[in-house]
Motif scaffolding. Structure first.
Motif, PDB file in Angstrom:
ATOM      1  N   GLU A 294      41.088 -39.254  41.795  1.00  0.00           N
ATOM      2  CA  GLU A 294      39.797 -39.924  41.681  1.00  0.00           C
ATOM      3  C   GLU A 294      39.961 -41.197  40.862  1.00  0.00           C
ATOM      4  O   GLU A 294      40.485 -41.186  39.756  1.00  0.00           O
ATOM      5  CB  GLU A 294      38.767 -39.012  41.016  1.00  0.00           C
TER       6      GLU A 294
ATOM      7  N   LYS B  29      25.840 -39.058  42.738  1.00  0.00           N
ATOM      8  CA  LYS B  29      27.161 -39.648  42.560  1.00  0.00           C
ATOM      9  C   LYS B  29      27.961 -39.563  43.854  1.00  0.00           C
ATOM     10  O   LYS B  29      27.918 -38.562  44.560  1.00  0.00           O
ATOM     11  CB  LYS B  29      27.926 -38.935  41.439  1.00  0.00           C
TER      12      LYS B  29
ATOM     13  N   PHE C 130      32.019 -40.495  45.301  1.00  0.00           N
ATOM     14  CA  PHE C 130      33.330 -40.479  44.658  1.00  0.00           C
ATOM     15  C   PHE C 130      34.367 -41.191  45.522  1.00  0.00           C
ATOM     16  O   PHE C 130      34.363 -41.089  46.751  1.00  0.00           O
ATOM     17  CB  PHE C 130      33.756 -39.033  44.405  1.00  0.00           C
TER      18      PHE C 130
ATOM     19  N   ASN D  31      30.720 -33.751  45.262  1.00  0.00           N
ATOM     20  CA  ASN D  31      31.716 -33.574  44.217  1.00  0.00           C
ATOM     21  C   ASN D  31      32.469 -32.273  44.402  1.00  0.00           C
ATOM     22  O   ASN D  31      31.880 -31.195  44.397  1.00  0.00           O
ATOM     23  CB  ASN D  31      31.032 -33.579  42.845  1.00  0.00           C
TER      24      ASN D  31
ATOM     25  N   GLU E 139      33.572 -43.739  40.609  1.00  0.00           N
ATOM     26  CA  GLU E 139      32.337 -43.102  41.022  1.00  0.00           C
ATOM     27  C   GLU E 139      31.297 -44.178  41.310  1.00  0.00           C
ATOM     28  O   GLU E 139      31.280 -45.230  40.661  1.00  0.00           O
ATOM     29  CB  GLU E 139      31.800 -42.163  39.938  1.00  0.00           C
TER      30      GLU E 139
ATOM     31  N   THR F 230      29.331 -26.598  41.702  1.00  0.00           N
ATOM     32  CA  THR F 230      29.519 -27.974  42.179  1.00  0.00           C
ATOM     33  C   THR F 230      28.506 -28.924  41.563  1.00  0.00           C
ATOM     34  O   THR F 230      28.421 -30.079  41.984  1.00  0.00           O
ATOM     35  CB  THR F 230      29.383 -28.028  43.711  1.00  0.00           C
TER      36      THR F 230
END
Length: 891
Positions: free
Chosen positions: A451, A433, A435, A305, A454, A418
């Protein structure tokens, strides 16, 4: 602090411009001693980053380290009594470059031993350095690398990684592929472990999910050129690209030149490239605008992420820095870089990596404050008795301190900028997760990624959440390129035309049969064997009906199999009834005209029926044997040879515009079937040869009442040509769904119609002109083989010889006054005709009409009528015949 950063980076720039990258220390120790009370001992770690590297430029991540060190060294409660510094070296994102940076510019560089290493700028450089760093008891952290190979703790013993392993991104790719129903993808992969191991995981997922894929590899040295003239598999529309940014730019340029982008194609790329990576000019022939044309609406995937640049909430690290404030500080560091470097989102991970090292050292410092531990360390490092061990006593040749640091790194757990920073047993950060981003053009005309979803790992499955399909794909989910298999059928126009023609042919055959039955007792019809004509009509109906089987539009393989097996039966039996009857009729004509003896045994119809039946039996035997053999052959697909198989049509080209449509047809074609057809065609060809011989032998027959023999001979010529064409087409055009039926049906339409027409139409015309057959025995035009049926030359010579002899005898009698007649009595009981031909004393010599009438009865299978043994000249009148009888009696 900005001044220090500027001085450092100016020095760095000068070194790079000179072609030599010298290790640089940051921050300067003179700028940290005044921030906290007392003297602070500097601790050093190596910072290995890739500068101006072709594969990957991660130098911008230094900004994150600088921001972290600025905050750490200003906080006197963190690592009290110590300050933290790094020496930077260029790994060049290569294996050799990484090892050079580790040994020459870090371990063996002047100054104190480095207590840890953060680097080495990319996975290519990190793998060799992390594999050897533990030999020097160095704790190794990486904030840029993510190669799957780095997950092996046995090889990389002191290694910790802030990024999730690259292989996990395979689940994000697969989740998206499943979400959008794609089942046909292309994989273009650089042959490096970072990518190949990820692709190996993805391929396992694709196979398990029933998704077909095409994989193309290229080497780092050869680059995209290894892929040849066609880097993209144009049969596929979803292209997943796994490579470094420099090669990705080349592929984007190739994609632009080949229109490999929406709406026809979709590209899937990694999202960990540098910002605006497509705008880097590395001698491609495409402009940034060309690249953006390809990238817009493509998807990018990330297994970690990045910080949301628009988020102003308190997503913080342990020092309480908000996301917005961090980004501001990072941009300040990037802004003063004189090397024309772009910002790197990896700076955020390097920021957290620096804090990870700080917390491990902080906890280690607390541990060594314990007297027993400190004493053990002092003893292990050989310090003088009573001397306190400090972190600055670390050396490469002792692992006592490194084991403590390793333990605290392994137990790391804090909320970084992060996200949660925590490592698994392999030293890899656990991230739940993944992305997904999409490249979009904003209202200002700039292209950036957004984005859109997810993928969350819930320990048992990966779940995709995010924007809906309508938002991501306004024009609908892109087509994946998997060919849509369509079963082609006969074109409706072909079906319609030949259905009408076949129906008309059947109607014509029925008319001929009815005509033959109604007028079967008329002399003209009776002489042509109406029973055999009936077989010709029935055979023609079967052949016409067979055309329906060829033009019937059907997609069901079972129905096709039934039709495939019916067609040889209808064709063979119909041919034998129709053409076979013609052959046997010609056999009788040939038999009679080549044996003109009056008392030759007649050929009855039942014998000809028997011949036709024999031909049909041969067909049945051949086809039955074939059915038994093929019915017992089981092929790899589990079907017998009697089942239709699906093959790609050669007649219908694959449709590539829009959705790819591949046309298939069902055919019945096996080796046994080819042999069976070869035997059938060979057998029919033999009949044709026999018929051609007969037709040639009777080609000049012009006997009125036998005119159908001439027409039948003509039909044999036509049918022979038709059979030859059909034979060739059967083995060359069987896969052409429209062409083959057209040729086959046209051939049989012509051949069958010609036979019906030449057999029945002359009879219809003749019956119309002469209903009672009164002129059938008109001999004015009757010839056979260029000679009269009665052999008029023989009769003429015989009669003329007799006339001459009578005249001679009359003259002798007149000259002797009758005396000679007595003397000749008994001496000329037998008159010898001095001629080349003598009259048979027993065989009757008939008139031309009588002989022709008998031959017609014989051809019709009837007995000729009885006559006296008299000799008539076919040209004499009744009175002349009476006179000649009187003359002969006197003689």
């Amino acid at each position: 602090m900005k001044t220090v950063s500027l001085l450092l980076l100016v020095s760095l720039a000068s070194s790079c411009l000179a072609g030599v990258f010298s290790p640089i220390t940051y921050p300067n120790t003179s700028n940290t001693s005044n921030t906290c009370a007392g003297t602070r001992i500097p601790l050093y770690f190596g910072l290995l980053m890739s500068f101006d590297a072709e594969q990957f430029d991660g130098s911008g991540a230094i900004a994150g380290v600088n921001v972290a060190l600025d905050r750490i060294n200003r906080n006197c409660t963190l690592l009290p009594g110590y300050s933290l510094h790094y020496t930077v070296a260029n790994s060049r994102c290569t294996r050799t470059g990484g090892l050079d940076a580790l040994f020459e510019d870090t371990i063996f560089s002047p100054g104190p031993d480095k207590i840890a290493v953060i680097g080495s700028g990319c996975s290519l450089a990190t793998e060799p350095t992390a594999e050897v760093s533990h030999y020097y008891n160095i704790s190794h952290l990486s904030c840029v690398s993510s190669s799957p190979d780095l997950t092996n703790r046995n090889r990389f013993r002191n290694y910790f990684q802030l990024l999730n392993s690259e292989v996990t991104i395979a689940h994000a790719y697969f989740a998206v592929i499943q979400e959008y129903g794609w089942s046909h993808v292309s994989l273009i992969v650089q042959n490096e472990n970072l990518f190949t191991e990820t692709i190996d995981i993805l391929k396992q997922l694709l196979r398990a999910g029933g998704v077909s894929y095409d994989e193309r590899l290229f080497s780092s040295e050869g680059g995209v050129a290894d892929l040849g003239d066609e880097p993209f598999n144009m049969d596929r529309r979803i292209h997943l690209i796994m490579c470094y940014a420099s090669h990705a730019r080349q592929l984007m340029c190739e994609a632009h030149s080949r229109d490999v982008y929406l709406p026809r194609h979709v590209l899937l790329t990694p999202a960990w490239y540098d910002a605006n990576w497509w705008r880097v000019n590395d001698n491609t022939t495409c402009t940034p605008d060309d690249m953006e044309t390809v990238l817009i609406n493509s998807l990018a995937f990330l297994h970690f992420n990045f910080l949301d640049r628009n988020d102003t909430s308190n997503i913080t690290s342990e020092d309480g820095l908000t996301a917005t404030k961090y980004l501001k500080r990072e941009n300040e560091q990037i802004g003063i870089l004189p090397l024309n470097l772009t910002s790197s989102d990896y700076a955020q991970y390097c920021y957290d990596a620096t804090w990870t090292l700080l917390y491990a050292l902080q906890n280690t410092l607390e541990d060594i404050a314990d007297n027993s531990i400190n004493g053990n360390l002092s003893e292990a490092y050989g310090l003088p008795s009573g001397e306190t061990f400090t972190l600055s006593n670390f050396t490469y040749d002792n692992n006592a301190l490194s084991r403590i640091i390793f333990r605290h790194l392994n137990n790391t757990s804090f909320n970084g900028i992060t996200g949660k920073v925590q490592f698994n047993s392999e030293g890899i950060r656990e991230v739940t997760k993944l992305f997904i981003f999409q490249f979009r053009k904003n209202s200002s005309g700039f292209v950036n990624w957004v984005e859109i979803g997810e993928v969350t790992n819930n320990d048992t499955d990966y779940i995709l959440t995010g924007e809906g399909v309508d938002t991501v794909w306004p024009d609908g989910i892109p087509y994946d390129g998997i060919p849509l298999n369509a079963t082609a059928t006969v074109h409706p126009a072909v079906t319609s035309v030949y259905f009408l023609l076949a129906t008309a042919g059947i109607a014509f055959a029925v008319v001929c049969i009815v005509f033959n039955f109604v007028f079967r007792k008329r002399k003209l019809i009776r002489l042509t064997s109406p029973n055999l004509n009936l077989l010709i009509g029935i055979g023609a109906i079967i052949l016409y009906f067979n055309l329906y089987l060829f033009i019937f539009p059907v997609e069901d393989p079972i129905v096709v199999s039934v039709l495939c097996n019916l067609i040889p039966w209808f064709t063979a039996i119909g041919y034998s009834l129709c053409y076979g009857t013609i052959v046997v009729k010609m056999t009788r004509v040939y038999y009679i005209f080549n044996n003109p003896t009056p008392k030759k045994a007649k050929v009855k119809d039942w014998k000809l029926f028997l011949g036709v039946f024999a031909l049909v039996v041969i067909d049945v035997v051949i086809l039955t044997v074939y059915m038994i053999v093929e019915g017992s052959n089981i092929y790899p697909d589990g079907m017998t040879g009697l089942h239709a198989c699906r093959v790609i049509s050669r007649e219908f080209p694959e449709q590539t515009e829009g959705e790819i449509i591949r046309f298939f047809i069902y055919v019945c074609r096996t080796q046994a079937r080819d042999i069976m057809l070869g035997v059938l065609y060979g057998y029919k060809a033999l009949l044709q040869v026999i018929a051609l011989i007969f037709s040639f032998s009777i080609r000049k027959v012009k006997v009125k009442g036998l005119d159908d023999a001439i027409f039948i001979a003509g039909s044999i010529y036509v049918s022979s040509i038709v059979l030859a064409v059909i034979f060739v087409c059967t083995y060359t055009l069987a896969d052409f769904l429209n062409i083959f039926p057209v040729v086959f049906c046209t051939g049989f339409l012509i051949g069958t119609s010609v036979i019906l027409g030449l057999v029945f139409i002359p009879l219809m015309v003749g019956l119309y002109k002469d209903p009672e057959g009164d002129t059938i025995f008109d001999n004015s035009k009757s010839t056979a083989g260029g000679t009269t049926v009665m052999n008029n030359n023989l009769q003429t010579r015989t009669i003329e010889g007799l006339k001459g002899r009578v005249t001679e005898l009359e003259a002798i009698v007149a000259s002797t006054g009758g005396g000679l007649a007595h003397s000749l009595n008994g001496q000329y009981s037998v008159i010898e005709v001095e001629s080349s031909t003598s009259i048979p004393t027993q065989a009757p010599v008939m008139t031309h009409d009588e002989r022709r009438e008998d031959m017609l009865h014989q051809i019709a299978g009837e007995a000729p009528r009885e006559r006296t043994n008299t000799i008539w000249d076919n040209e004499d009148s009744g009175e002349e015949k009476e006179k000649k009888t009187s003359d002969n009696s006197s003689v």
